[in-house]
Design a protein around this motif. Structure first.
Motif, PDB file in Angstrom:
ATOM      1  N   VAL A  55      -4.371  -4.985  -7.965  1.00  0.00           N
ATOM      2  CA  VAL A  55      -4.669  -6.007  -7.071  1.00  0.00           C
ATOM      3  C   VAL A  55      -5.450  -5.894  -5.845  1.00  0.00           C
ATOM      4  N   THR A  56      -4.833  -5.083  -5.129  1.00  0.00           N
ATOM      5  CA  THR A  56      -5.465  -4.768  -3.640  1.00  0.00           C
ATOM      6  C   THR A  56      -7.037  -4.148  -3.938  1.00  0.00           C
ATOM      7  N   GLN A  57      -7.189  -3.435  -5.046  1.00  0.00           N
ATOM      8  CA  GLN A  57      -8.371  -2.754  -5.009  1.00  0.00           C
ATOM      9  C   GLN A  57      -9.486  -3.496  -6.042  1.00  0.00           C
ATOM     10  N   HIS A  58      -8.860  -4.859  -6.409  1.00  0.00           N
ATOM     11  CA  HIS A  58      -9.643  -5.857  -7.166  1.00  0.00           C
ATOM     12  C   HIS A  58     -10.195  -5.283  -8.468  1.00  0.00           C
ATOM     13  N   LYS A  59      -9.130  -4.430  -9.318  1.00  0.00           N
ATOM     14  CA  LYS A  59      -9.467  -4.020 -10.452  1.00  0.00           C
ATOM     15  C   LYS A  59      -9.211  -4.941 -11.511  1.00  0.00           C
ATOM     16  N   LEU A  60      -8.339  -6.220 -11.005  1.00  0.00           N
ATOM     17  CA  LEU A  60      -8.435  -7.226 -12.027  1.00  0.00           C
ATOM     18  C   LEU A  60      -8.941  -8.538 -11.820  1.00  0.00           C
ATOM     19  N   ASN A  61      -9.332  -9.268 -12.460  1.00  0.00           N
ATOM     20  CA  ASN A  61      -9.820 -10.515 -12.579  1.00  0.00           C
ATOM     21  C   ASN A  61      -9.024 -11.502 -12.927  1.00  0.00           C
ATOM     22  N   ILE A 369      10.939  11.034  16.049  1.00  0.00           N
ATOM     23  CA  ILE A 369      10.039   9.878  15.786  1.00  0.00           C
ATOM     24  C   ILE A 369       9.067  10.184  14.928  1.00  0.00           C
ATOM     25  N   TYR A 370       9.116  11.079  14.102  1.00  0.00           N
ATOM     26  CA  TYR A 370       8.263  11.711  13.121  1.00  0.00           C
ATOM     27  C   TYR A 370       8.107  10.507  11.931  1.00  0.00           C
ATOM     28  N   TYR A 371       9.356  10.125  11.675  1.00  0.00           N
ATOM     29  CA  TYR A 371       9.395   9.179  10.507  1.00  0.00           C
ATOM     30  C   TYR A 371       8.650   7.830  10.775  1.00  0.00           C
ATOM     31  N   ASN A 372       8.902   7.330  12.071  1.00  0.00           N
ATOM     32  CA  ASN A 372       8.440   6.044  12.755  1.00  0.00           C
ATOM     33  C   ASN A 372       6.906   6.247  12.735  1.00  0.00           C
ATOM     34  N   GLU A 373       6.645   7.537  13.288  1.00  0.00           N
ATOM     35  CA  GLU A 373       4.951   7.532  13.483  1.00  0.00           C
ATOM     36  C   GLU A 373       4.331   7.609  11.994  1.00  0.00           C
ATOM     37  N   SER A 374       4.938   8.403  10.861  1.00  0.00           N
ATOM     38  CA  SER A 374       4.463   8.629   9.833  1.00  0.00           C
ATOM     39  C   SER A 374       4.178   7.147   8.985  1.00  0.00           C
ATOM     40  N   GLN A 375       5.383   6.319   9.225  1.00  0.00           N
ATOM     41  CA  GLN A 375       5.668   5.039   8.675  1.00  0.00           C
ATOM     42  C   GLN A 375       4.392   4.169   9.058  1.00  0.00           C
ATOM     43  N   LYS A 376       4.133   4.301  10.320  1.00  0.00           N
ATOM     44  CA  LYS A 376       3.019   3.502  10.795  1.00  0.00           C
ATOM     45  C   LYS A 376       1.807   3.706  10.383  1.00  0.00           C
ATOM     46  N   ILE A 377       1.403   5.127  10.030  1.00  0.00           N
ATOM     47  CA  ILE A 377       0.063   5.383   9.742  1.00  0.00           C
ATOM     48  C   ILE A 377       0.340   4.849   7.919  1.00  0.00           C
ATOM     49  N   ILE A 378       1.417   4.985   7.066  1.00  0.00           N
ATOM     50  CA  ILE A 378       1.434   4.315   5.939  1.00  0.00           C
ATOM     51  C   ILE A 378       1.114   2.717   5.742  1.00  0.00           C
ATOM     52  N   ASN A 379       1.810   2.209   6.699  1.00  0.00           N
ATOM     53  CA  ASN A 379       1.797   0.698   6.630  1.00  0.00           C
ATOM     54  C   ASN A 379       0.290   0.358   7.202  1.00  0.00           C
ATOM     55  N   ALA A 380      -0.466   1.098   7.871  1.00  0.00           N
ATOM     56  CA  ALA A 380      -1.796   0.827   8.262  1.00  0.00           C
ATOM     57  C   ALA A 380      -2.723   1.135   7.043  1.00  0.00           C
ATOM     58  N   ILE A 381      -2.435   2.146   6.425  1.00  0.00           N
ATOM     59  CA  ILE A 381      -3.254   2.387   5.147  1.00  0.00           C
ATOM     60  C   ILE A 381      -3.312   1.323   4.267  1.00  0.00           C
ATOM     61  N   SER A 382      -1.950   0.759   4.145  1.00  0.00           N
ATOM     62  CA  SER A 382      -1.650  -0.377   3.028  1.00  0.00           C
ATOM     63  C   SER A 382      -2.359  -1.678   3.467  1.00  0.00           C
ATOM     64  N   LEU A 383      -2.494  -1.808   4.855  1.00  0.00           N
ATOM     65  CA  LEU A 383      -2.876  -3.071   5.479  1.00  0.00           C
ATOM     66  C   LEU A 383      -4.492  -2.851   5.262  1.00  0.00           C
ATOM     67  N   HIS A 384      -5.109  -1.768   5.056  1.00  0.00           N
ATOM     68  CA  HIS A 384      -6.424  -1.593   5.091  1.00  0.00           C
ATOM     69  C   HIS A 384      -6.927  -1.419   3.491  1.00  0.00           C
ATOM     70  N   GLY A 385      -5.987  -1.958   2.752  1.00  0.00           N
ATOM     71  CA  GLY A 385      -6.314  -1.789   1.066  1.00  0.00           C
ATOM     72  C   GLY A 385      -5.751  -0.669   0.532  1.00  0.00           C
ATOM     73  N   GLY A 386      -5.491   0.412   1.195  1.00  0.00           N
ATOM     74  CA  GLY A 386      -4.961   1.723   0.780  1.00  0.00           C
ATOM     75  C   GLY A 386      -3.666   1.611   0.209  1.00  0.00           C
ATOM     76  N   TRP A 387      -3.226   2.539  -0.428  1.00  0.00           N
ATOM     77  CA  TRP A 387      -1.797   2.891  -0.765  1.00  0.00           C
ATOM     78  C   TRP A 387      -1.198   4.162  -0.735  1.00  0.00           C
ATOM     79  N   CYS A 388      -0.185   4.536  -0.568  1.00  0.00           N
ATOM     80  CA  CYS A 388       0.437   5.918  -0.536  1.00  0.00           C
ATOM     81  C   CYS A 388       1.638   5.867  -1.404  1.00  0.00           C
TER      82      CYS A 388
END
Length: 506
Positions: A55-61, A369-388
């Motif tokens: 859905v986020t990569q618009h592979k489905l119509n 703080i490593y987990y929180n910093e990593s989670q911020k990056i993962i969430n930001a990737i998701s918000l930009h249309g990517g996935w982890c």
């Protein structure tokens, strides 16, 4: 679906969704399912992950996503997580419709409130179910049945029916096939049982410690014939585990609701004494336990500190090795456990190590703080249309199903001259494709900037960064990660084709 519950069987869900689609003039073009998977986390739910990706990569119509109800979307223990994935799908222009939920489009505010309540209810259901399952496990433990885990050296898992009649020994990896069957522990081979008794005899009767016993076992052709090496820890585990006297002990650690493993206090353990046939006598087991406990309990706090002061006066300095080698002082781990760390014990006897141990506090903070910093990056990737997704390797994630990303926090070290240094170790460059380095400020409590190194450009496994670096290193430095997120964001082929057709060549 995580169980064979009739209401939530895949077949019944499909029938209900098809009926909803027919009544609302819809055509189902694709189906996603996660059979036998827990809804507590997105990890392992490949169907849901594929749906979000398509859905986020618009592979489905498509114009809508149909889900049976909120609980089938997920029973995430943080209801905001369920709302987050729902938002990702809606952000792509495709709403999620919960077919069995009375959600009205005419009153969006009430509908949103209703969904929040249902998400909390779904989470609460899993919590209540977990408590019921745990209550059932406690009952089985108290009846003498084994609940999961390997048997351990010298023991075997034996399958019994509902009348406790033996059905044979389970080999490694085998599980029971009938719900009414149960598992108990029985004696292993005679050679293994003899080694268990040898360990107890050497420890109790001959006053040998765990390390000396491990060394002797490894030297002996009679005892060193297994696919592992004997260690101090392995011997200690045998000397302290009650299953060797037939006691069934459960809930020493727990991993409830897919959260992190925790060690539980002894008051929370569930036990059944004399559940299995013992391998050693209770007399020698409790003598071994008494020896182990006395190593730390025979001294009061003041006596421990007095011994440490005497040792300091004799040696002029203290360290873990010096304490362990002393004949009067108990081991350094006793001081760690009793006073919350060696540094605290040193402080109580007035000793300040020449070495600055402030770095230990900084290291502990950075790990926290490593987990929180990593989670911020993962969430930001998701918000930009990517996935982890989890890569299976420590500190490495798989992004967009295309490349492996390593995330590292680089600590700042300030030299006596006032200059700063950051050491970066590329220990995972054979696994990952991109190394993302978070370079910390002088106080090590906030990020200074970021370095992004493709593994192909990591010529050495160890790099030292300075305040001012060479031009070839500065090429990889960024003040923020916005460019990184934009690079990995997804675009439709149609948009890229339009850009290609409108390019001006020079």
């Amino acid at each position: 679906m995580s169980t064979d519950n009739q209401k939530y069987s895949l077949y019944n869900q499909k029938l209900f969704i098809r009926k909803y689609a027919a009544e609302n003039g819809m055509v189902i073009v694709k189906t996603y399912q996660d059979e036998g998977k827990s809804g507590l986390t997105v990890s392992g739910r490949q169907g849901l992950q594929n749906l979000i990706e398509d859905v986020t990569q618009h592979k489905l119509n498509v114009e809508a996503i149909l889900v049976y109800d909120v609980s089938r979307f997920g029973r995430f223990q943080d209801p905001d997580e369920s709302g987050f994935y729902d938002f990702l799908l809606k952000k792509s222009g495709i709403p999620v419709i919960y077919c069995a939920e009375p959600v009205s489009k005419d009153n969006p505010e009430m509908s949103s409130l209703y969904l929040v309540i249902q998400r909390h209810a779904a989470a609460a259901y899993s919590k209540n179910l977990s408590e019921k399952v745990f209550a059932g496990q406690k009952n089985l433990i108290k009846r003498g049945y084994r609940q999961g885990g390997v048997a351990g050296f010298g023991l075997r898992r034996s399958l019994v029916d509902e009348n406790n009649n033996s059905k044979g020994i389970l080999s490694s990896g085998q599980r029971k096939s009938l719900q009414s069957d149960r598992v108990i522990l029985t004696k292993g081979s005679e050679s293994e049982v003899s080694i268990i008794n040898y360990i107890y005899s050497e420890f109790v009767n001959n006053k040998k410690n765990e390390n000396d016993i491990a060394v002797e076992l490894n030297k002996s052709p009679q005892y060193n014939k297994y696919d592992f090496k004997w260690t101090k820890g392995r011997v200690h585990q045998i000397l302290t585990n009650e299953k060797y006297i037939g006691n069934n002990v459960f809930n020493k650690t727990s991993f409830k609701l897919k959260k992190k493993h925790v060690k539980n206090p002894e008051s929370s353990w569930v036990r059944k004494d004399n559940a299995f046939e013992s391998l050693v006598s209770k007399e020698i087991f409790y003598k071994a336990r008494e020896i182990i406990l006395n190593r730390s309990n025979k001294f009061s706090d003041s006596e421990l500190l007095d011994n440490l002061k005497l040792l300091l006066a004799q040696k002029g300095l203290l360290s873990g090795i010096i304490i362990d080698e002393d004949k009067i002082c108990p081991s350094s781990c006793v001081y760690r456990n009793r006073f919350g760390g060696l540094l605290n014990a040193y402080k109580l006897v007035g000793y300040t190590p020449k070495r600055d141990y402030q770095y230990l506090k900084i290291n502990n903070y950075l790990r926290s703080i490593y987990y929180n910093e990593s989670q911020k990056i993962i969430n930001a990737i998701s918000l930009h249309g990517g996935w982890c997704e989890d890569s299976g390797f420590d500190n490495i994630i798989k992004v967009n199903d295309e490349f492996y990303l390593s995330i590292t926090i680089s600590k700042c070290k300030t030299l006596s001259s006032g200059n700063r240094r950051w050491r970066i170790r590329f220990s995972n460059q054979n696994i990952c494709d991109i190394n993302l380095i978070i370079r910390m400020n002088s106080d090590n409590y906030s990020a200074l900037d970021f370095y992004i190194f493709p593994s192909i450009d990591c010529l050495t496994s160890d790099t030292l960064l300075k305040d001012i670096n060479s031009a070839n290193l500065e090429l990889y430095r960024f003040n923020s990660l916005e460019l990184f997120y934009s690079i990995i964001s997804r675009k439709s082929i149609k948009d890229n084709l339009w850009n290609y057709q409108n390019m001006t060549l020079y």
